[in-house]
Design an enzyme around this catalytic site. Structure first.
Site, PDB file in Angstrom:
ATOM      1  N   LYS A  29     -55.936 -62.708  38.297  1.00 10.73           N
ATOM      2  CA  LYS A  29     -56.631 -63.017  39.562  1.00 10.73           C
ATOM      3  C   LYS A  29     -56.484 -61.850  40.547  1.00 10.73           C
ATOM      4  O   LYS A  29     -55.374 -61.541  40.975  1.00 10.73           O
ATOM      5  CB  LYS A  29     -56.078 -64.275  40.220  1.00 10.73           C
ATOM      6  CG  LYS A  29     -56.988 -64.686  41.398  1.00 10.73           C
ATOM      7  CD  LYS A  29     -56.367 -65.639  42.371  1.00 10.73           C
ATOM      8  CE  LYS A  29     -55.647 -64.961  43.503  1.00 10.73           C
ATOM      9  NZ  LYS A  29     -56.506 -64.261  44.462  1.00 10.73           N
ATOM     10  N   GLU A  33     -43.157 -57.972  42.118  1.00 12.24           N
ATOM     11  CA  GLU A  33     -43.126 -56.677  42.821  1.00 12.24           C
ATOM     12  C   GLU A  33     -43.580 -56.987  44.242  1.00 12.24           C
ATOM     13  O   GLU A  33     -44.753 -57.264  44.476  1.00 12.24           O
ATOM     14  CB  GLU A  33     -44.046 -55.688  42.104  1.00 12.24           C
ATOM     15  CG  GLU A  33     -43.717 -54.254  42.414  1.00 12.24           C
ATOM     16  CD  GLU A  33     -44.544 -53.738  43.560  1.00 12.24           C
ATOM     17  OE1 GLU A  33     -44.074 -53.886  44.718  1.00 12.24           O
ATOM     18  OE2 GLU A  33     -45.630 -53.203  43.321  1.00 12.24           O
ATOM     19  N   CYS A  38     -46.584 -50.833  49.417  1.00 12.51           N
ATOM     20  CA  CYS A  38     -45.307 -51.556  49.404  1.00 12.51           C
ATOM     21  C   CYS A  38     -44.118 -50.592  49.489  1.00 12.51           C
ATOM     22  O   CYS A  38     -43.080 -50.937  50.034  1.00 12.51           O
ATOM     23  CB  CYS A  38     -45.206 -52.432  48.174  1.00 12.51           C
ATOM     24  SG  CYS A  38     -45.704 -51.600  46.674  1.00 12.51           S
ATOM     25  N   GLU A  47     -41.944 -55.693  57.226  1.00 16.97           N
ATOM     26  CA  GLU A  47     -42.942 -54.878  56.539  1.00 16.97           C
ATOM     27  C   GLU A  47     -44.249 -54.991  57.333  1.00 16.97           C
ATOM     28  O   GLU A  47     -44.838 -56.077  57.409  1.00 16.97           O
ATOM     29  CB  GLU A  47     -43.159 -55.386  55.115  1.00 16.97           C
ATOM     30  CG  GLU A  47     -44.175 -54.543  54.364  1.00 16.97           C
ATOM     31  CD  GLU A  47     -44.427 -55.014  52.942  1.00 16.97           C
ATOM     32  OE1 GLU A  47     -44.681 -56.204  52.746  1.00 16.97           O
ATOM     33  OE2 GLU A  47     -44.371 -54.164  52.037  1.00 16.97           O
TER      34      GLU A  47
HETATM   35  P1  NDP Z   1     -50.184 -62.245  49.405  1.00 14.74           P
HETATM   36  O1  NDP Z   1     -48.848 -62.159  48.820  1.00 14.74           O
HETATM   37  O2  NDP Z   1     -50.619 -63.515  50.032  1.00 14.74           O
HETATM   38  O3  NDP Z   1     -51.293 -61.914  48.306  1.00 14.74           O
HETATM   39  C1  NDP Z   1     -51.075 -61.298  47.061  1.00 14.74           C
HETATM   40  C2  NDP Z   1     -51.863 -62.020  45.976  1.00 14.74           C
HETATM   41  O4  NDP Z   1     -51.331 -63.332  45.774  1.00 14.74           O
HETATM   42  C3  NDP Z   1     -53.328 -62.228  46.292  1.00 14.74           C
HETATM   43  O5  NDP Z   1     -54.086 -62.168  45.114  1.00 14.74           O
HETATM   44  C4  NDP Z   1     -53.316 -63.629  46.859  1.00 14.74           C
HETATM   45  O6  NDP Z   1     -54.559 -64.236  46.824  1.00 14.74           O
HETATM   46  C5  NDP Z   1     -52.351 -64.307  45.940  1.00 14.74           C
HETATM   47  N1  NDP Z   1     -51.727 -65.524  46.455  1.00 14.74           N
HETATM   48  C6  NDP Z   1     -51.615 -65.942  47.742  1.00 14.74           C
HETATM   49  N2  NDP Z   1     -50.936 -67.105  47.798  1.00 14.74           N
HETATM   50  C7  NDP Z   1     -50.612 -67.422  46.515  1.00 14.74           C
HETATM   51  C8  NDP Z   1     -49.899 -68.514  45.926  1.00 14.74           C
HETATM   52  N3  NDP Z   1     -49.384 -69.487  46.657  1.00 14.74           N
HETATM   53  N4  NDP Z   1     -49.736 -68.525  44.591  1.00 14.74           N
HETATM   54  C9  NDP Z   1     -50.227 -67.532  43.838  1.00 14.74           C
HETATM   55  N5  NDP Z   1     -50.924 -66.484  44.337  1.00 14.74           N
HETATM   56  C10 NDP Z   1     -51.102 -66.429  45.655  1.00 14.74           C
HETATM   57  O7  NDP Z   1     -50.377 -61.081  50.428  1.00 14.74           O
HETATM   58  P2  NDP Z   1     -51.401 -61.051  51.658  1.00 14.74           P
HETATM   59  O8  NDP Z   1     -52.655 -60.560  51.127  1.00 14.74           O
HETATM   60  O9  NDP Z   1     -51.471 -62.345  52.375  1.00 14.74           O
HETATM   61  O10 NDP Z   1     -50.715 -59.993  52.616  1.00 14.74           O
HETATM   62  C11 NDP Z   1     -49.718 -60.426  53.550  1.00 14.74           C
HETATM   63  C12 NDP Z   1     -48.620 -59.423  53.662  1.00 14.74           C
HETATM   64  O11 NDP Z   1     -48.007 -59.259  52.411  1.00 14.74           O
HETATM   65  C13 NDP Z   1     -49.092 -58.030  54.039  1.00 14.74           C
HETATM   66  O12 NDP Z   1     -49.196 -57.875  55.394  1.00 14.74           O
HETATM   67  C14 NDP Z   1     -47.988 -57.192  53.453  1.00 14.74           C
HETATM   68  O13 NDP Z   1     -46.923 -57.114  54.353  1.00 14.74           O
HETATM   69  C15 NDP Z   1     -47.573 -57.946  52.236  1.00 14.74           C
HETATM   70  N6  NDP Z   1     -48.170 -57.415  50.986  1.00 14.74           N
HETATM   71  C16 NDP Z   1     -47.369 -56.699  50.166  1.00 14.74           C
HETATM   72  C17 NDP Z   1     -47.896 -56.162  49.012  1.00 14.74           C
HETATM   73  C18 NDP Z   1     -47.055 -55.349  48.100  1.00 14.74           C
HETATM   74  O14 NDP Z   1     -47.575 -54.648  47.251  1.00 14.74           O
HETATM   75  N7  NDP Z   1     -45.763 -55.449  48.199  1.00 14.74           N
HETATM   76  C19 NDP Z   1     -49.305 -56.313  48.663  1.00 14.74           C
HETATM   77  C20 NDP Z   1     -50.047 -57.138  49.562  1.00 14.74           C
HETATM   78  C21 NDP Z   1     -49.479 -57.645  50.684  1.00 14.74           C
HETATM   79  P3  NDP Z   1     -55.614 -63.993  48.030  1.00 14.74           P
HETATM   80  O15 NDP Z   1     -55.454 -62.615  48.502  1.00 14.74           O
HETATM   81  O16 NDP Z   1     -56.887 -64.188  47.380  1.00 14.74           O
HETATM   82  O17 NDP Z   1     -55.267 -64.995  49.037  1.00 14.74           O
END
Ligand code: NDP
Length: 492
Positions: A197, A271, A305, A402
């Site tokens: 996904k 991660e 990240c 972060e």
């Molecule tokens: P999320 O952790 O919500 O999103 C990452 C992925 O997980 C997306 O595909 C998201 O779907 C999906 N997801 C969301 N909720 C669930 C769940 N309950 N179960 C399974 N999958 C889920 O990150 P955000 O996009 O909301 O970003 C928020 C913050 O997270 C950012 O501001 C940043 O600080 C951090 N972040 C860190 C990352 C890293 O690489 N360490 C990457 C991205 C964000 P969808 O996006 O479709 O909702």
């Protein structure tokens, strides 16, 4: 005795706004369809709910395409297809699986310009980065893992390495295609099948990738891609057909996933977030360090990240480093990500922009000094200028949270022990940087820093053969290299 001459002050070439750059827009077509369906069992299929959501470009807020919203029934169909494909795929000789991966890598290279433009339009990152980093690295991951597919027995001599089964993978929006490659390439090399996904705001390159899988002749069901938002992600994670979940994203959701699958026997790699310390000692080559600091925090608008978001500078050189850093930041070009001159593109989504704005407000409220160069941001789309907070203390939110944006927090230290103490005083542990002339100090610091990756006199360098992953709340498990492959295998 001859008097010692003090060194002449360094000359700087400062042109200010003397010249305007002409626009240099990338002109290759991204070939984006108006609507994308799900990819299940080798076919594109409409979602059973009939629902689609709009994917907009952060560059100007314009709609790019409609993306299918997968329901639990669609996710179930994807797992069934992956499960049916697993026996044949896992028994295929490794050399044959490797051929598919090689084909995918070559096809990605062939279409890299088109994919780079699509990635930039969908996610907002500068075309320079999607063209010169995301696409070559995504292809490199497929090449690297293609090479491993027939050599898995060498990973753990004397033991049998078997694939796990169907793997559920959920990826974020900051490196959409690259994260897909990080996930899919090792899973397939090891003989697993996949349900993936992508993130809601950046699904386009994953859906374009489907045409590469078809062109490579990948058997149906080996890779299935279901689009949607958080609900779809939680169904992918919770499905009983998954033997393993691989997740990249926020620490909060990582913890939720860990709770959700506890006791199910599913393997898990997480991660998650980071708040890396980039440590500059007084003997460091300052100009080189300034380039590393800029690359460390402003690469991909800081949506990284492992971004070097906490700069720790030795007190004796703080003024010199800050002065040069500010001069350098004045030269950064912020604006249209499709322009080949752009250094900082658009912020990925309005939600992310709001989060950045709120944390910056918090930094000011807590008393840190803010510096932003004079930049004129585009009138449409979502943008934020490069920002430096100095006079930051360890208790400030901008030093602890972060932010995931182009915001650098600067702290100081006097001794190596103090630098270590401050660097490790965080709930995260993904990456760190050390800048010094002294090799012995590099070795000492990198051994003592609680971070999965430590860069020395450089920053943000990646290679498919290097394992990447974190400690503490940055997650567990490794991606890349031999370590990453072992996460997709059962050893007996
Ligand atoms: P999320 O952790 O919500 O999103 C990452 C992925 O997980 C997306 O595909 C998201 O779907 C999906 N997801 C969301 N909720 C669930 C769940 N309950 N179960 C399974 N999958 C889920 O990150 P955000 O996009 O909301 O970003 C928020 C913050 O997270 C950012 O501001 C940043 O600080 C951090 N972040 C860190 C990352 C890293 O690489 N360490 C990457 C991205 C964000 P969808 O996006 O479709 O909702």
């Amino acid at each position: 005795m001859a008097q010692k001459k003090s060194p002449a002050p360094a000359r700087e070439l400062l042109f200010g706004n003397l010249w305007e750059f002409d626009p240099a827009p990338e002109s290759a077509s991204p070939n984006i369809d108006s609507r994308y369906d799900l990819f299940i069992n080798g076919e594109t299929v409409a979602p059973r709910s009939g629902k689609y959501f709009a994917s907009t470009s952060p560059r100007n807020g314009e709609k790019l395409a409609e993306i299918a919203e997968a329901s639990p029934a669609d996710v179930d169909a994807a797992y069934k297809a992956a499960s049916l494909a697993f026996p044949k795929w896992s028994r295929l000789p490794g050399a044959e699986r490797g051929k598919y991966l090689f084909r995918i890598a070559r096809l990605l290279q062939d279409r890299s310009r088109e994919f780079a433009v699509a990635e930039t339009l969908d996610g907002g990152k500068p075309i320079r980065e999607s063209r010169d980093f995301d696409l070559p690295m995504a292809a490199a991951h497929f090449f690297y893992h293609a090479g491993w597919a027939d050599k898995l027995e060498y990973l753990a001599p004397g033991r049998k390495a078997s694939p796990l089964g169907v793997v559920g993978q959920v990826i974020p929006w900051n490196f959409p295609l690259l994260m897909l490659a990080w996930k899919i390439a090792p899973a397939l090399a090891c003989g697993n099948t996949v349900v993936l996904k992508p993130a809601e705001t950046t699904s386009i390159t994953a859906m374009k990738f489907v045409s590469i899988l078809s062109a490579a002749g990948l058997p149906p069901g080996v890779v299935n891609i279901v689009t949607g938002a958080a609900e779809t992600g939680s169904v992918v994670v919770g499905h009983p057909g998954a033997a393993k979940i691989a997740f990249t994203g926020s620490t909060a959701i990582g913890k939720e996933i860990q709770r959700a699958i506890a006791g199910t026997g599913k393997r898990l790699t997480l991660e998650l977030g980071g708040k890396a310390a980039n440590i500059v000692f007084e003997d460091a080559p300052i100009d080189q360090a300034v380039e590393g600091i800029v690359n460390g925090i402003f690469f991909n608008q800081g949506h990284v990240c492992c971004a070097g978001s906490r700069l720790l500078v030795q007190e004796s050189v703080t003024d010199a480093v800050l002065r040069r850093l500010k001069l350098r930041v004045q030269q950064l070009r912020v604006g249209d990500p499709l322009d080949k001159n752009t250094d900082l593109g658009a912020i990925n989504s309005p939600q992310q922009l709001r989060k950045i704005q709120a944390l910056v407000k918090c930094g000011l409220h807590e008393g840190a000094d803010m510096y932003q160069p004079e930049v004129s941001l585009p009138k449409t789309g979502w943008y934020f200028p490069p920002t430096i907070f100095s006079n930051v203390s360890m208790s400030h939110q901008v030093a602890r949270e972060e932010i995931f944006g182009p915001i650098l927090s600067v702290l100081t230290f006097r001794t190596a022990e103090e630098a270590l103490e401050k660097a490790n005083n965080t709930r995260f542990g993904l990456s760190a940087g050390v800048w010094t002339e002294k090799g012995s100090r590099i070795l000492k610091m990198s051994g003592a820093l609680k971070a999965g990756v430590v860069w020395a006199n450089t920053y943000n360098k990646f290679d498919p053969s290097s394992p990447f992953g974190g400690y503490k709340e940055s997650g567990f498990g490794r991606e890349g290299g031999k370590h990453g492959l072992l996460e997709y295998l059962q050893l007996t």
